[in-house]
Design a protein around this motif. Structure first.
Motif, PDB file in Angstrom:
ATOM      1  N   ILE A 151      -8.759  12.801   0.738  1.00  0.00           N
ATOM      2  CA  ILE A 151      -8.513  14.077   0.026  1.00  0.00           C
ATOM      3  C   ILE A 151      -9.564  15.209   0.748  1.00  0.00           C
ATOM      4  O   ILE A 151      -9.259  16.356   0.970  1.00  0.00           O
ATOM      5  CB  ILE A 151      -8.778  14.094  -1.621  1.00  0.00           C
ATOM      6  N   THR A 152     -10.636  14.753   0.680  1.00  0.00           N
ATOM      7  CA  THR A 152     -11.947  15.483   1.056  1.00  0.00           C
ATOM      8  C   THR A 152     -11.596  15.998   2.709  1.00  0.00           C
ATOM      9  O   THR A 152     -11.731  17.094   3.056  1.00  0.00           O
ATOM     10  CB  THR A 152     -13.164  14.938   1.222  1.00  0.00           C
ATOM     11  N   GLN A 153     -11.123  14.840   3.267  1.00  0.00           N
ATOM     12  CA  GLN A 153     -10.646  15.276   4.807  1.00  0.00           C
ATOM     13  C   GLN A 153      -9.690  16.063   4.804  1.00  0.00           C
ATOM     14  O   GLN A 153      -9.949  17.251   5.626  1.00  0.00           O
ATOM     15  CB  GLN A 153     -10.410  13.985   5.644  1.00  0.00           C
ATOM     16  N   GLY A 154      -8.503  16.030   4.009  1.00  0.00           N
ATOM     17  CA  GLY A 154      -7.304  16.654   4.104  1.00  0.00           C
ATOM     18  C   GLY A 154      -7.953  18.450   3.651  1.00  0.00           C
ATOM     19  O   GLY A 154      -7.481  19.309   4.211  1.00  0.00           O
ATOM     20  N   LEU A 155      -8.900  18.437   2.722  1.00  0.00           N
ATOM     21  CA  LEU A 155      -9.075  19.626   2.206  1.00  0.00           C
ATOM     22  C   LEU A 155      -9.876  20.458   3.373  1.00  0.00           C
ATOM     23  O   LEU A 155      -9.874  21.720   3.772  1.00  0.00           O
ATOM     24  CB  LEU A 155      -9.972  19.643   1.004  1.00  0.00           C
ATOM     25  N   TYR A 208     -10.770  24.484   3.420  1.00  0.00           N
ATOM     26  CA  TYR A 208     -11.797  24.824   2.295  1.00  0.00           C
ATOM     27  C   TYR A 208     -13.034  24.495   2.745  1.00  0.00           C
ATOM     28  O   TYR A 208     -13.409  23.495   3.524  1.00  0.00           O
ATOM     29  CB  TYR A 208     -11.287  23.533   1.357  1.00  0.00           C
ATOM     30  N   GLY A 209     -13.989  25.056   2.169  1.00  0.00           N
ATOM     31  CA  GLY A 209     -15.417  25.123   2.320  1.00  0.00           C
ATOM     32  C   GLY A 209     -16.062  23.864   1.582  1.00  0.00           C
ATOM     33  O   GLY A 209     -15.430  23.383   0.393  1.00  0.00           O
ATOM     34  N   GLU A 210     -17.297  23.376   1.767  1.00  0.00           N
ATOM     35  CA  GLU A 210     -18.105  22.639   1.183  1.00  0.00           C
ATOM     36  C   GLU A 210     -18.021  22.850  -0.619  1.00  0.00           C
ATOM     37  O   GLU A 210     -17.917  22.005  -1.258  1.00  0.00           O
ATOM     38  CB  GLU A 210     -19.290  22.275   1.636  1.00  0.00           C
ATOM     39  N   LYS A 211     -18.540  24.035  -0.994  1.00  0.00           N
ATOM     40  CA  LYS A 211     -18.548  24.391  -2.229  1.00  0.00           C
ATOM     41  C   LYS A 211     -17.146  24.384  -3.026  1.00  0.00           C
ATOM     42  O   LYS A 211     -17.044  23.803  -3.953  1.00  0.00           O
ATOM     43  CB  LYS A 211     -19.023  26.003  -2.139  1.00  0.00           C
TER      44      LYS A 211
END
Length: 208
Positions: free
Chosen positions: A176-180, A185-188
């Motif tokens: 999910i993190t990688q997809g975002l 999408y930014g870190e925040k």
């Protein structure tokens, strides 16, 4: 945190599986008020549309739809219409994106991209501060056959637990993190989606 109904009717109100579903009962309205008073998060996933609007009218605290998706993308009764998503945002609450196939797409197999589309839509309609992950994953280690046997002959009897290949376990959350990240999408923003939005609601309702 308490979900007021599952799909069917109980003493608090009607779920989404009730034909001609009504809203909350008098007891259901009293329950929401008492939850607000005690600092318990109200969860509207599975609740009928009319019941949803009853909660919006009654609740003085942010609410959540812990595992629901977007009706605009997949017109399933468990999914939320855009006006409901906006109402949750105005209330200060969040929507947790569900990973189950029939809420992600009208076809199988479902993919991680289908799930990310749901996040995109909620962000676009309500803002990044109102999106979360609420996958409701039934991990493969759980004896799924027990539920199939339990639900045999009921409206839930035909349900199959199918998830995106890339997200079948909470151990796959990194996908999910990688997809975002891949979608810009930014870190925040990612931190908000992965937990900070939910923590904000809980802290406000729990008065921490």
């Amino acid at each position: 945190m308490i979900g007021l109904t599952h799909n069917l009717r109980n003493l608090l109100g009607d779920g989404i599986g009730v034909r001609g579903a009504g809203g909350l009962t008098d007891l259901g309205i009293a329950m929401v008020k008492e939850m607000n008073q005690l600092g318990v998060v109200v969860d509207v996933s599975h609740l009928s549309e009319r019941g949803f609007w009853d909660v919006i009218e009654v609740s003085s605290q942010p609410i959540i739809a812990s595992h629901s998706n977007c009706f605009a993308l997949v017109p399933h009764p468990r999914n939320l219409k855009d006006d409901q998503i906006k109402a949750i945002a105005k209330n200060g609450g969040i929507i947790g994106v569900h990973a189950l196939w029939l809420l992600l797409s009208e076809k199988v197999p479902v993919t991680l991209s289908d799930l990310l589309d749901q996040i995109d839509h909620i962000r676009d309609v309500a803002g990044i501060e109102h999106v979360a992950i609420g996958p409701d994953l039934l991990e493969e280690s759980f004896p799924q056959q027990l539920l199939y046997d339990l639900w045999a002959g009921t409206p839930m009897g035909d349900l199959k637990f199918i998830y995106p290949e890339e997200f079948r376990s909470l151990g796959d959350l990194c996908n999910i993190t990688q997809g975002l990240l891949d979608r810009g999408y930014g870190e925040k923003e990612i931190k908000l989606v992965l937990g900070e939005n939910l923590l904000r609601v809980c802290r406000e309702v729990w008065r921490e």
